[in-house]
Design an enzyme around this catalytic site. Structure first.
Site, mmCIF file in Angstrom:
data_model
loop_
_atom_site.group_PDB
_atom_site.id
_atom_site.type_symbol
_atom_site.label_atom_id
_atom_site.label_comp_id
_atom_site.label_asym_id
_atom_site.label_seq_id
_atom_site.Cartn_x
_atom_site.Cartn_y
_atom_site.Cartn_z
ATOM 1 N N GLY A 163 0.833 -1.199 0.000
ATOM 2 C CA GLY A 163 0.000 0.000 0.000
ATOM 3 C C GLY A 163 0.868 1.249 0.000
ATOM 4 O O GLY A 163 2.103 1.168 0.070
ATOM 5 N N HIS A 167 -5.927 8.272 -0.233
ATOM 6 C CA HIS A 167 -5.285 8.596 -1.493
ATOM 7 C C HIS A 167 -5.006 10.091 -1.538
ATOM 8 O O HIS A 167 -5.918 10.897 -1.515
ATOM 9 C CB HIS A 167 -6.152 8.155 -2.674
ATOM 10 C CG HIS A 167 -6.197 6.664 -2.816
ATOM 11 N ND1 HIS A 167 -7.013 6.016 -3.709
ATOM 12 C CD2 HIS A 167 -5.501 5.686 -2.189
ATOM 13 C CE1 HIS A 167 -6.813 4.710 -3.606
ATOM 14 N NE2 HIS A 167 -5.916 4.494 -2.695
ATOM 15 N N GLN A 186 -4.899 -0.168 -0.958
ATOM 16 C CA GLN A 186 -3.885 -1.015 -0.304
ATOM 17 C C GLN A 186 -2.934 -1.631 -1.349
ATOM 18 O O GLN A 186 -2.821 -1.101 -2.431
ATOM 19 C CB GLN A 186 -4.541 -2.111 0.556
ATOM 20 C CG GLN A 186 -5.247 -1.580 1.801
ATOM 21 C CD GLN A 186 -6.665 -1.129 1.543
ATOM 22 O OE1 GLN A 186 -7.410 -1.758 0.832
ATOM 23 N NE2 GLN A 186 -7.053 -0.014 2.137
ATOM 24 N N THR A 213 -3.608 7.558 9.068
ATOM 25 C CA THR A 213 -3.375 7.536 10.514
ATOM 26 C C THR A 213 -2.213 8.429 10.940
ATOM 27 O O THR A 213 -2.002 8.628 12.137
ATOM 28 C CB THR A 213 -3.055 6.096 10.980
ATOM 29 O OG1 THR A 213 -1.904 5.642 10.269
ATOM 30 C CG2 THR A 213 -4.220 5.155 10.716
ATOM 31 N N GLY A 214 -1.446 8.940 9.993
ATOM 32 C CA GLY A 214 -0.297 9.783 10.329
ATOM 33 C C GLY A 214 0.882 8.988 10.887
ATOM 34 O O GLY A 214 1.898 9.563 11.267
ATOM 35 N N ARG A 215 0.757 7.648 10.928
ATOM 36 C CA ARG A 215 1.848 6.838 11.490
ATOM 37 C C ARG A 215 3.084 6.905 10.598
ATOM 38 O O ARG A 215 2.969 6.905 9.377
ATOM 39 C CB ARG A 215 1.417 5.358 11.581
ATOM 40 C CG ARG A 215 0.371 5.093 12.616
ATOM 41 C CD ARG A 215 0.001 3.620 12.648
ATOM 42 N NE ARG A 215 -0.755 3.201 11.471
ATOM 43 C CZ ARG A 215 -1.153 1.950 11.263
ATOM 44 N NH1 ARG A 215 -0.855 1.005 12.121
ATOM 45 N NH2 ARG A 215 -1.858 1.652 10.194
ATOM 46 N N ARG A 258 5.852 5.523 8.381
ATOM 47 C CA ARG A 258 5.939 4.256 7.656
ATOM 48 C C ARG A 258 7.320 3.648 7.844
ATOM 49 O O ARG A 258 8.313 4.370 7.908
ATOM 50 C CB ARG A 258 5.688 4.491 6.166
ATOM 51 C CG ARG A 258 4.282 4.977 5.889
ATOM 52 C CD ARG A 258 4.052 5.246 4.403
ATOM 53 N NE ARG A 258 2.735 5.804 4.201
ATOM 54 C CZ ARG A 258 2.428 6.778 3.335
ATOM 55 N NH1 ARG A 258 3.373 7.299 2.568
ATOM 56 N NH2 ARG A 258 1.200 7.220 3.229
#
Ligand code: IMP
Length: 424
Positions: free
Chosen positions: A12, A41, A221, A298-300, A302
Site C-alpha cells: 500500500g 489517497h 492497499q 493515521t499519520g503513522r 511508515r
C-alpha cells in the site's frame, strides 16, 4: 482498449492516487473496488493537497463517473464528508456517483471491536477504521449493506441483531455496546445524503463496457496486504489484487485489457508484519524523511527499506501485471550506491518470491547498484534522467519481465514520465 485495473504492488501507499489521477484524466468511468476508509489517497493539485478515503481519486477530474463498488466497506460519515468536498468544488452533478447497493456499511461496533482487538495481544497494527470486523460480518452474512439505508425499518432490525451478535465479545472485553436506536438514527440521518447516490454499479459498468467506454478499476492497499496473497495474518480483510477488481466491481475478467501495478522505487509498510528489506536507524529515517513517509490515514510513520524484487515478482504473478508504474524515483536521489533485494535466503535455500511462512526469518540477498546525486524531479523524459537512474529502472524491468510504463519523479501531477501509455 476499454478496461484498466490499477493495483498496489507492495504494502500500500505506493502513490496510487497520482497514477490513477493520470490514467483517469480521459476515462469515462472509475470504480473503486475494495477496502474502505483504511485507504488514504493523496493528491497534490496545483500545490494543494487533497486526501480521499473512499471516493475514487479520479473524482477531482470533471469527466469520469465515479463508482463505489460492491467490494467496498463504507463509513457513511466519511462518505458524506467527501461528497460535500466534491459538491463544494462543483464536481457532483446528478448521476456522477453511484454507491453500490451491495457495498457494506462500517458500523460503530466495527470501530469498537477493531480498537479492542488492537489493544490486545493479537494486534496487527490496523488503521482502526473497523475494516476487519465489517468484512467479518459480511462473510458471516449478518452485515448491513448500503441499500439498507433506504429501508429504515429493516435497517433498525438488522442493526439490533448485529449488535447482539457482537455482545458476547464486547462484554467479555469489559466494553459497552452502542445503543441500537441511537446508531440507527445517526445512520439514517447520514443516509439521507447517500441514498440518492445508491444504485446498481454492475449495470453501470456493464453498460460502459458495452459502449466501449474507458473504465478504470481502482484498487486500494497493496498486494502484500491482500487477504489471499499477502503476509497473512498481517493483511487487510479484502481482496486487493486484480482478481478482486472483478469481484469488487462486477466487471468480468474477459473485459480487462491491462493491469498496472504501482510500486515505489523503494519499499514501505505501516503496521506490523514482516518487511525483509527494512532499514532501521538513521538510514531508515533518512528515507522516511526524504519520501515524507507518514500515513495519509493515521499519520503513522511508515517503515522504510530498499526495493524488494521478490515482493514485486509475486505481485506480477498474482495480479497478472501488464506493466509497472514506478513512483517516487526522486526520493532515491543523493546516494552513491543503492541496494536492491533480488532474492531471499531461507533455511539455506534461495527463494525468488516471498514464502507463505518464515518471511520474518529470510535474509535478503542484495545487489549493489550505482546511485545518482542529481535532482531528477524536473525530468520529463527518460533521456533527462542520469544514466544510473535509467539503469535502475532497466534492472527492475529485467528482473520482473514486464515494462515500466510510468515513472514518478516528484509529487506534483506533472512530475511524471510516461514511457508507454497503458491505454494504447
Ligand atoms: P486494516 O485494513 O485497517 O484492517 O489494517 C490491516 C493492515 O493493513 C495494517 O497493517 C494496516 O496498516 C494496513 N493497511 C490498511 N490500509 C492501508 C493503506 O491504505 N495503506 C497502507 N497500509 C494499509
Amino acid at each position: 482498449m476499454s478496461a484498466l485495473v490499477v493495483v498496489g504492488a507492495q504494502w500500500g501507499d505506493e502513490g496510487k492516487g497520482k497514477v490513477v489521477d493520470l490514467l483517469t484524466a480521459d476515462a469515462d468511468l472509475v470504480v473503486r473496488f475494495g477496502g474502505g476508509a483504511n485507504a488514504g489517497h493523496t493528491l497534490v493539485v496545483g500545490g494543494e493537497k487533497v486526501v480521499f478515503h473512499l471516493v475514487p481519486s479520479a473524482a477531482l477530474h470533471p469527466r469520469p463517473r465515479c463508482l463505489l463498488g460492491p467490494g467496498m466497506v463504507i463509513d457513511p460519515k466519511v462518505l458524506v464528508r467527501e461528497l460535500e468536498v466534491l459538491r463544494a468544488r462543483g464536481l457532483l452533478p446528478a448521476g456522477r456517483m453511484v454507491v453500490s447497493e451491495n457495498a457494506h456499511l462500517v458500523l460503530p461496533q466495527h470501530f469498537l471491536v477493531d480498537g479492542l482487538r488492537e489493544a490486545g495481544p493479537g494486534a496487527i497494527g490496523t488503521t482502526k477504521r473497523g475494516i476487519g470486523p465489517c468484512y467479518q460480518d459480511r462473510a458471516a452474512r449478518r452485515g448491513l449493506r448500503a441499500i439498507d439505508l433506504a429501508h429504515p425499518a429493516e435497517l433498525r432490525e438488522k442493526l439490533a441483531a448485529n449488535l447482539e451478535a457482537w455482545r458476547p465479545f464486547v462484554e467479555a472485553a469489559g466494553a459497552e455496546l452502542p445503543d441500537a436506536a441511537a446508531v440507527a438514527d445517526e445512520y439514517l440521518a447520514l443516509g439521507e445524503a447517500i441514498v440518492p447516490w445508491i444504485g446498481d454499479v454492475t449495470e453501470a459498468v456493464y453498460a460502459a463496457h458495452r459502449a466501449g467506454h474507458r473504465i478504470v478499476l481502482e484498487g486500494a492497499q497493496g498486494t502484500m496486504l491482500d487477504i489471499d496473497h499477502g503476509t497473512f495474518p498481517y493483511v487487510t480483510s479484502s481482496s486487493v489484487t486484480a482478481g478482486g477488481a472483478c469481484t469488487g466491481s462486477g466487471l468480468g475478467p474477459t473485459a480487462i485489457d491491462h493491469v498496472v501495478g504501482i510500486a515505489k522505487a523503494y519499499t514501505t509498510r505501516v503496521g506490523e508484519g514482516p518487511l525483509p528489506t527494512e532499514l532501521h536507524g538513521d538510514e531508515g529515517e533518512a528515507l522516511r524523511r526524504a519520501g515524507g513517509e507518514y500515513g495519509a490515514t493515521t499519520g503513522r510513520p511508515r517503515r522504510c527499506g530498499w526495493l524488494d524484487l521478490p515482493v514485486l515478482r509475486h505481485a506480477v504473478r498474482v495480479n497478472g501485471l501488464s506493466s509497472l508504474a514506478l513512483t517516487k524515483l526522486d526520493v532515491l536521489s543523493g546516494r552513491e550506491t543503492l541496494e536492491v533485494c533480488v532474492a531471499y535466503e531461507l533455511d539455506g535455500a534461495r527463494r525468488d518470491t516471498p514464502p507463505a511462512r518464515g518471511l520474518e526469518r529470510v535474509t535478503p540477498i542484495y545487489e549493489r547498484v550505482p546511485g545518482w546525486t542529481e535532482d531528477v524531479s524536473g525530468a520529463r523524459s527518460l533521456g533527462d534522467l542520469p544514466p544510473a537512474a535509467r539503469a535502475y529502472v532497466a534492472r527492475i524491468e529485467e528482473a520482473l519481465e514486464i515494462p515500466v510504463s510510468i515513472l514518478g519523479v516528484g509529487a506534483d501531477r506533472d512530475a511524471t514520465i510516461v514511457l508507454s501509455d497503458p491505454w494504447a
